[in-house]
Design a protein around this motif. Structure first.
Motif, PDB file in Angstrom:
ATOM      1  N   GLY A  29       4.508 -11.378  -1.984  1.00 24.52           N
ATOM      2  CA  GLY A  29       4.490 -10.119  -1.252  1.00 24.52           C
ATOM      3  C   GLY A  29       3.518  -9.175  -1.930  1.00 24.52           C
ATOM      4  O   GLY A  29       2.997  -9.462  -3.021  1.00 24.52           O
ATOM      5  N   PRO A  30       3.226  -8.034  -1.324  1.00 20.50           N
ATOM      6  CA  PRO A  30       2.301  -7.074  -1.925  1.00 20.50           C
ATOM      7  C   PRO A  30       2.739  -6.673  -3.331  1.00 20.50           C
ATOM      8  O   PRO A  30       3.929  -6.492  -3.597  1.00 20.50           O
ATOM      9  N   VAL A  31       1.767  -6.548  -4.235  1.00 19.18           N
ATOM     10  CA  VAL A  31       2.039  -6.105  -5.604  1.00 19.18           C
ATOM     11  C   VAL A  31       2.099  -4.581  -5.602  1.00 19.18           C
ATOM     12  O   VAL A  31       1.211  -3.914  -5.058  1.00 19.18           O
ATOM     13  N   THR A  32       3.141  -4.031  -6.206  1.00 13.70           N
ATOM     14  CA  THR A  32       3.345  -2.583  -6.175  1.00 13.70           C
ATOM     15  C   THR A  32       3.086  -1.903  -7.512  1.00 13.70           C
ATOM     16  O   THR A  32       2.870  -0.687  -7.558  1.00 13.70           O
ATOM     17  N   ALA A  33       3.121  -2.666  -8.617  1.00 13.11           N
ATOM     18  CA  ALA A  33       2.947  -2.055  -9.941  1.00 13.11           C
ATOM     19  C   ALA A  33       2.466  -3.095 -10.936  1.00 13.11           C
ATOM     20  O   ALA A  33       2.782  -4.286 -10.813  1.00 13.11           O
ATOM     21  N   VAL A  34       1.682  -2.659 -11.930  1.00 17.20           N
ATOM     22  CA  VAL A  34       1.234  -3.519 -13.022  1.00 17.20           C
ATOM     23  C   VAL A  34       1.402  -2.756 -14.331  1.00 17.20           C
ATOM     24  O   VAL A  34       1.244  -1.536 -14.382  1.00 17.20           O
TER      25      VAL A  34
END
Length: 806
Positions: free
Chosen positions: A50-55
């Motif tokens: 799914g879409p990455v929201t934070a790193v």
């Protein structure tokens, strides 16, 4: 197993074709392949489902943590992208993640309103904190590691005392909190969100220290010296404020408007030395700025995938960015060179299409790309349109590929050169399904704009729209000869048309919650639909009745594929599994596990020995189908004379399920069943149709009624002749009977006797012995336009093609 294919020249940026190796090998990223898979196309490294929201980098820079809409937090080897740990515990999308200063603990927050603390070494959930009335959008550790701050849609900023395991302070922002950050000295926390202010609070007593003017702040970062605060907003602007005075120092504008996604900046980070500021935006670009002068130093990425988060490694040498396309990218900050694993799609693989010889596979992705690989499985080019690919289809000769996109555009491009051959303009919504009509210069496209369009592929001219649809087109298929076309629509109905005339033949179907996909058997007798009720349903095309339901999936069934011989059905589900079914008996054959997330697309190679699956995890897998095809091969099962008679009776049943059980049993009975049908099913006598039309006006009532009934048995083959007779003038008695037959045909009604004849042809084709073929040859000698004659000829043609391939 191997496949030799010539190396292709690079194609242009719009459409690429994927040539794949079929030899058994590990995936490109050297991770083990799942059981039954022979190749992985793309990489699973730094990839979510799914879409990455934070790193977030660990303090030692050796690990990278990411959060995603797939409800997981993952820990990766920062150098190789190899997955180290997967933290699963959130019950909704995970929106934020942060490392403790010592790297031993992680904190995350998500749509389930919870804040979770994790052991970064084991992935074990330490405890769950809950004090938010809405989703948690942002979390941060204090510099001393004693506190965690969380902010969310309820406008609350909660400071947690980890030692006391309680909420030490609860602050209220004017609107939903999108971003928060501790000052480098840990004495203050800044928060911004949907309103036009960023507030700086004292972490001890909650006193408001300062207010900064913003415009819908989405992300915040303090400079390492704590003197400057920077924030990005929905307008694509990066602002820098002087912390001491609260005054705005400058604004940085460089992110470009992104179609359908606005112009927001969603990630911001200072380099450890404070001399560089990075911002990531909806336009897919990461821009490196000089914070002192406001000048742009370097632009990275910019391929259209919205950047959702950015982070510098602790040594400042590497910059990571997460994006809406399920992936993470890294660059050398000094040079802008991309480092780490790359390849394949960075969004879900949404569509697959094999070429005619099985040596080419086109894949389209939600990242707007179609990928090209060489014979060794090595990627040469990745590029494409900026909007998500909804469908790809290779032409029957394999020399061109059609690509439909979310922006409603449909393009046809040459596979060898990538040259765009044609643009088909007309759809006003995303193109969701494509199919080429065999042996004709025709292309069909379905769209979210509620239309199914027929194009001339050589000129790009629109030839027809099929009826008025009750919703978006969610699936599209033609039979192998291009006689009929079926579409699954958003109104939860399947519509079937005669391709040559565009006339609607019938409509049927239905899944609780709606349909998601559709395929049609090569012979056109069966339509299979998938739905949100976690089922695949098999329908008899002639009657519109359900033959059976295939149950047991752990999520929505989102993808379907039928083997070329119609023996094996593959279903892909939101649970990440691919199931294989025996189409004759309806029994499960196997379950293929390997995708980390929903299976979005499936396709069989032309000879059926390979199955390709595309997933939300951004990869495609190739599976060996040899065992499944062998398992699905029919095994003879003799029937007694009494059983044969019972099956003959059931062949005309009004229940499609019961009738199909009879079809299956008679196929397994073999030649004795063919002998039975030889004596029961007769070819339509040439000229019979015209005599029956004349008998509609016969003096004897019995003769008139028999003529009406027999004409109904002939199906749509009599429609043109009846209309011609009506136009030429019939008596009131004959007209009433002729119109009755036409009304039943228009309503899609199928007489049980007519259905029995069609099912008998299906049985004979399934038996396929010389004796069965002989009966089919006899039926094929009937009146040329009669439905039974046409179906018998089509069955013989398919059997001949099958024999030539074996």
């Amino acid at each position: 197993m191997s496949l030799s294919v010539p190396r292709l020249v690079a194609t242009c940026a719009v459409v690429l074709v994927l040539y794949v190796p079929l030899r058994a090998q590990p995936g490109r990223d050297s991770d083990p392949l799942p059981a039954g898979a022979v190749a992985r196309l793309g990489t699973s490294r730094f990839r979510h489902a799914g879409p990455v929201t934070a790193v977030a980098y660990a303090p030692d820079g050796k690990r990278l943590a990411t959060a995603s809409h797939d409800r997981s937090v993952r820990l990766w080897d920062a150098a190789t992208g190899r997955e180290l740990l997967r933290l699963v515990g959130h019950e909704a999308e995970v929106r934020c993640v942060a490392f403790a200063p010592d790297g031993a603990t992680l904190v995350s927050g998500g749509g389930d309103r919870s804040v979770c603390l994790w052991d970064a070494a084991t992935g074990k959930l330490i405890r769950r904190l809950a004090d938010h009335a809405d989703w948690v959008e942002t979390v941060a550790f204090s510099p001393d590691g004693r506190r965690v701050a969380s902010g969310g849609g309820d406008g609350a900023v909660v400071l947690w005392d980890l030692k006391a395991n309680r909420a030490a302070l609860r602050l209220k922002h004017a609107a939903g909190v999108k971003a928060l950050v501790f000052s480098p000295d840990g004495k203050a926390v800044a928060a911004g969100g949907a309103d036009d202010t960023v507030t700086l609070w004292d972490v001890v007593d909650g006193t408001s220290l300062k207010s900064f003017t913003g415009k819908g702040t989405t992300c915040l970062a303090f400079a390492p010296d704590g003197k400057t605060l920077s924030g990005g907003d929905y307008g694509g602007i990066v602002r820098l404020w002087d912390v001491a005075s609260g005054k705005e120092l400058r604004t940085l504008q460089g992110h470009r408007p992104a179609r359908r996604r606005g112009n927001g900046v969603f990630g911001i980070a200072f380099a450890p030395d404070g001399k560089t500021l990075a911002s990531g935006g909806a336009d897919g670009a990461v821009i490196l700025w000089d914070p002192e002068t406001g000048k742009e130093r370097r632009r990275l990425g910019g391929d259209g995938l919205a950047v959702t988060a950015v982070a510098f490694a602790p040594d400042g040498k590497t910059l990571a960015a997460g994006d809406h396309g399920h992936g993470v990218r890294q660059w050398e900050a000094a040079t802008g060179r991309e480092v780490g694993p790359a390849g394949g799609h960075r969004g879900a693989v949404t569509s697959l299409s094999f070429g005619p010889d099985g040596q080419a596979l086109a894949t389209g992705g939600a990242d707007g790309r179609v990928c090209l690989w060489d014979r060794d499985g090595k990627q040469t080019v990745v590029a494409g349109p900026t909007s998500a690919v909804g469908a790809v289809a290779l032409t029957p000769e394999g020399k061109a590929v059609a690509v439909g996109n979310a922006d409603g555009l449909l393009r046809l491009s040459e596979t060898a050169s990538g040259k765009e051959l044609r643009l088909f303009a007309g759809h006003r919504g995303a193109v969701t399904a494509l199919a080429f009509a065999p042996g004709a210069a025709a292309l069909l496209s379905g769209s979210l704009d509620h239309t199914l369009r027929h194009w001339h592929r050589e000129t790009g001219r629109e030839l027809r729209q099929f009826g008025r649809l009750g919703g978006p087109v969610l699936g599209l298929a033609l039979d192998a000869e291009g006689r009929t076309v079926a579409a699954a629509c958003g109104d939860n109905e399947v519509r079937v048309w005669d391709f040559a005339t565009g006339n609607e033949l019938r409509r049927f179907g239905g899944h609780a919650g709606g349909m998601t996909a559709l395929v049609m058997s090569a012979d056109g007798r069966e339509v299979v639909t998938a739905g949100k009720d976690r089922a695949a349903r098999v329908w008899e095309a002639a009657t519109g009745q359900q033959r059976r339901a295939l149950l047991g999936h752990g999520g929505w069934v989102e993808a379907l594929a039928l083997s070329p011989d119609d023996r094996v059905l593959a279903t892909g589900s939101g649970d990440g599994g691919v199931r294989l079914w025996d189409m004759r008996g309806g029994r499960p054959l196997a379950r293929l596990e390997g995708h980390q997330g929903a299976v979005k697309a499936l396709a069989f190679a032309p000879k059926g020995s390979l199955l390709a699956s595309g997933g939300a995890d951004t990869t495609a897998l190739l599976w060996d189908m040899t065992a499944a095809l062998r398992e699905a091969k029919a095994r003879p099962k003799p029937l007694t004379s009494e059983q044969l008679e019972a099956m003959w009776a059931d062949l005309g049943s009004a229940s499609a399920d019961r009738a199909y059980q009879a079809v299956h049993a008679l196929v397994l009975a073999g030649d004795p069943a063919a002998a039975l049908l030889r004596g029961r099913v007769r070819p339509v006598e040439p000229g019979r149709k015209d005599r029956l039309i004349a008998d509609l006006d016969h003096d004897a009532y019995e003769v008139r009624e028999r003529a009406r009934a027999e004409l109904a048995l002939m199906g749509r083959s009599v429609e043109a002749a009846l209309r011609k007779a009506l136009a030429s003038g019939l008596s009131a008695e004959a007209r009433r009977r002729a119109e009755d037959v036409l009304d039943k045909l228009a309503a899609g009604q199928v007489d049980p006797q007519r259905a029995r004849g069609l099912r008998a042809v299906e049985v004979l084709e399934g038996i396929a012995t010389p004796a069965a073929r002989e009966v089919l040859h006899g039926l094929a000698k009937g009146e040329a336009e009669a439905e039974l004659t046409v179906e018998a000829k089509a069955a013989l043609k398919r059997l001949g093609a099958r024999s030539s391939q074996e």
